[in-house]
Design a protein around this motif. Structure first.
Motif, short mmCIF file in Angstrom:
data_model
loop_
_atom_site.label_atom_id
_atom_site.label_comp_id
_atom_site.label_asym_id
_atom_site.label_seq_id
_atom_site.Cartn_x
_atom_site.Cartn_y
_atom_site.Cartn_z
N ALA A 194 -15.78 1.97 36.09
CA ALA A 194 -15.94 1.11 34.92
C ALA A 194 -14.35 0.87 34.46
O ALA A 194 -13.64 1.28 34.84
N ALA A 195 -14.54 -0.12 33.48
CA ALA A 195 -13.06 -0.63 33.17
C ALA A 195 -12.35 0.36 32.30
O ALA A 195 -11.15 0.53 32.27
N ASP A 196 -13.07 1.35 31.85
CA ASP A 196 -12.18 2.53 30.98
C ASP A 196 -12.40 3.63 31.63
O ASP A 196 -12.24 4.78 30.99
N VAL A 197 -12.45 3.65 33.12
CA VAL A 197 -12.55 4.96 33.60
C VAL A 197 -11.05 5.59 33.63
O VAL A 197 -9.94 5.34 33.13
N ALA A 198 -11.22 7.04 33.37
CA ALA A 198 -10.19 8.00 33.35
C ALA A 198 -10.05 9.15 34.52
O ALA A 198 -11.26 9.50 35.07
N VAL A 199 -8.81 9.41 34.82
CA VAL A 199 -8.92 10.55 35.86
C VAL A 199 -8.20 11.63 34.94
O VAL A 199 -7.08 11.78 34.54
N HIS A 200 -8.75 12.78 35.37
CA HIS A 200 -8.28 14.15 35.03
C HIS A 200 -8.20 15.12 36.18
O HIS A 200 -8.88 15.34 36.93
N SER A 201 -6.93 15.51 36.30
CA SER A 201 -6.71 16.24 37.66
C SER A 201 -6.06 17.81 37.14
O SER A 201 -5.06 17.57 36.39
N ASP A 202 -6.47 19.02 37.55
CA ASP A 202 -6.10 20.09 37.09
C ASP A 202 -5.52 20.67 38.25
O ASP A 202 -6.26 21.33 39.24
N GLY A 203 -4.23 20.96 38.36
CA GLY A 203 -3.41 21.61 39.45
C GLY A 203 -3.04 22.96 39.09
O GLY A 203 -2.56 23.90 39.75
N GLY A 204 -2.99 23.15 37.63
CA GLY A 204 -2.20 24.40 36.78
C GLY A 204 -0.82 24.79 37.34
O GLY A 204 -0.48 25.66 36.98
N GLY A 205 -0.22 23.65 37.75
CA GLY A 205 1.10 23.94 38.27
C GLY A 205 1.39 24.76 39.46
O GLY A 205 2.27 24.81 39.87
N LYS A 206 0.24 24.84 40.20
CA LYS A 206 -0.06 25.55 41.40
C LYS A 206 -0.18 24.64 42.63
O LYS A 206 0.23 24.88 43.79
N LYS A 207 -0.88 23.64 42.37
CA LYS A 207 -0.94 22.29 43.31
C LYS A 207 -0.59 21.08 42.71
O LYS A 207 -0.74 20.89 41.48
N PRO A 208 0.01 20.18 43.71
CA PRO A 208 0.18 18.74 43.16
C PRO A 208 -0.96 18.16 42.15
O PRO A 208 -2.19 18.23 42.85
N ALA A 209 -0.63 17.59 41.17
CA ALA A 209 -1.72 16.83 40.43
C ALA A 209 -1.07 16.20 39.42
O ALA A 209 -0.07 16.55 39.02
N ALA A 210 -1.73 15.14 38.77
CA ALA A 210 -0.99 14.21 37.85
C ALA A 210 -1.00 15.00 36.50
O ALA A 210 -1.78 16.00 36.11
N MET A 211 0.36 14.89 35.77
CA MET A 211 0.65 16.05 34.79
C MET A 211 -0.14 15.39 33.40
O MET A 211 -0.20 16.39 32.31
N LYS A 212 -0.66 14.13 33.54
CA LYS A 212 -1.32 13.62 32.17
C LYS A 212 -2.66 12.86 32.73
O LYS A 212 -2.61 12.39 33.99
N PRO A 213 -3.84 12.96 32.01
CA PRO A 213 -4.89 12.01 32.28
C PRO A 213 -4.27 10.40 32.50
O PRO A 213 -3.46 9.96 31.96
N ILE A 214 -5.11 9.77 33.43
CA ILE A 214 -4.72 8.45 33.62
C ILE A 214 -5.77 7.83 33.16
O ILE A 214 -6.88 7.90 33.67
#
Length: 292
Positions: A194-214
């Motif tokens: 969708a045009a307003d799609v969002a990505v949330h990734s949770d690495g908890g500082g222990k695995k690489p992941a985006a630091m903010k939602p995209i």
């Protein structure tokens, strides 16, 4: 004698345990914390004068809810120092289960409520507990509990499922997303979003992941284009497609044997939310159940 008492307590408690764990998990967003709370409730049940308890389920629901409210006080402080986006621990649908109406977006919306609002909403709207019983549980009168639930309802309305999507259709879209994202087919991938799609990734500082939602398809496509190079070098190992917190998705093993869950929020046939959990502390129960 002690063994007989414990056996008697377990016989009346164990049939109620699954419901109590569901309540605790929805309050806390943590499988491990929910299990700890329910075990604590069992110890209290063991010590209680059970002959005086006319409604064991109501008694234990009150006990579990109060214990959860205590846990939430410290959990909120921990969330303030959490590294990156926080997602609830993923719960995988087992064969034959109904798809949850308490989906991952709703669990995130519950995080924005006060603990009392969350308790009133979950107990009444999800588990069908009367406001009189909720009042006794949280120490407010019934009218105040109605107000708490009403405020919560207003906040979470947009996060509740608006229509039923056939499970098979949800899994079809999950299959298509997995294939397009891992093969680098950006045209096919963009058609799913969708045009307003969002990505949330949770690495908890222990695995690489985006630091903010995209947010937004343009930035999400940039992210996916970058990930396509990553997947070309190290292809994901698919464990299985399944439902995760009421959303279609899949479990994979990524580079460095990192276990990962991906859940997709789909509305009107397009993906509006991508929820990726990589924090190993939140995936221990899945690793034990799925890989051993």
């Amino acid at each position: 004698m002690a063994g007989a008492l414990q056996s008697d307590a377990a016989a009346s408690f164990d049939p109620l345990r699954p419901r109590l764990i569901r309540i605790a998990y929805r309050m806390l967003g943590s499988v491990a914390d929910a299990e700890d709370v329910v075990q604590d409730a069992f110890l209290r049940w063991l010590d209680a004068d059970r002959s005086e308890v006319r409604a064991p389920l109501a008694f234990l629901t009150r006990t579990v809810t109060r214990l959860c409210l205590d846990v939430l006080k410290s959990a909120r402080r921990q969330r303030e120092t959490y590294i990156g986006p926080w997602l609830p621990e993923p719960v995988i649908e087992e064969g034959g289960d109904e798809v949850e109406d308490v989906t991952l977006p709703l669990l995130l919306a519950l995080e924005r409520l006060s603990p009392l609002e969350r308790a009133a909403f979950l107990l009444h709207d999800v588990f069908g507990v009367s406001f009189d019983d909720i009042a006794e549980t949280i120490g407010r009168d019934a009218a105040a509990c109605r107000q708490l639930a009403s405020r919560a309802r207003t906040h979470v309305r947009a996060s509740r499922p608006r229509f039923d999507m056939p499970k098979e259709r949800g899994l079809e879209i999950a299959h298509a997303f997995f294939a397009a994202s891992r093969s680098g087919d950006m045209t096919a991938l963009q058609a799913l979003l969708a045009a307003d799609v969002a990505v949330h990734s949770d690495g908890g500082g222990k695995k690489p992941a985006a630091m903010k939602p995209i947010f937004g398809i343009e930035d999400v496509m940039k992210l996916q284009a970058g990930l396509a190079h990553y997947f070309a070098e190290t292809m994901s190992r698919l464990v299985r497609f399944t439902y995760i917190n009421g959303l279609p998705g899949f479990i994979t093993i990524e580079r460095d044997d990192t276990l990962q869950t991906t859940a997709l929020d789909i509305r009107d046939g397009r993906i509006v939310g991508i929820y990726v959990t990589r924090n190993p502390d939140k995936l221990k129960h899945i690793e034990e159940a799925t890989l051993h």
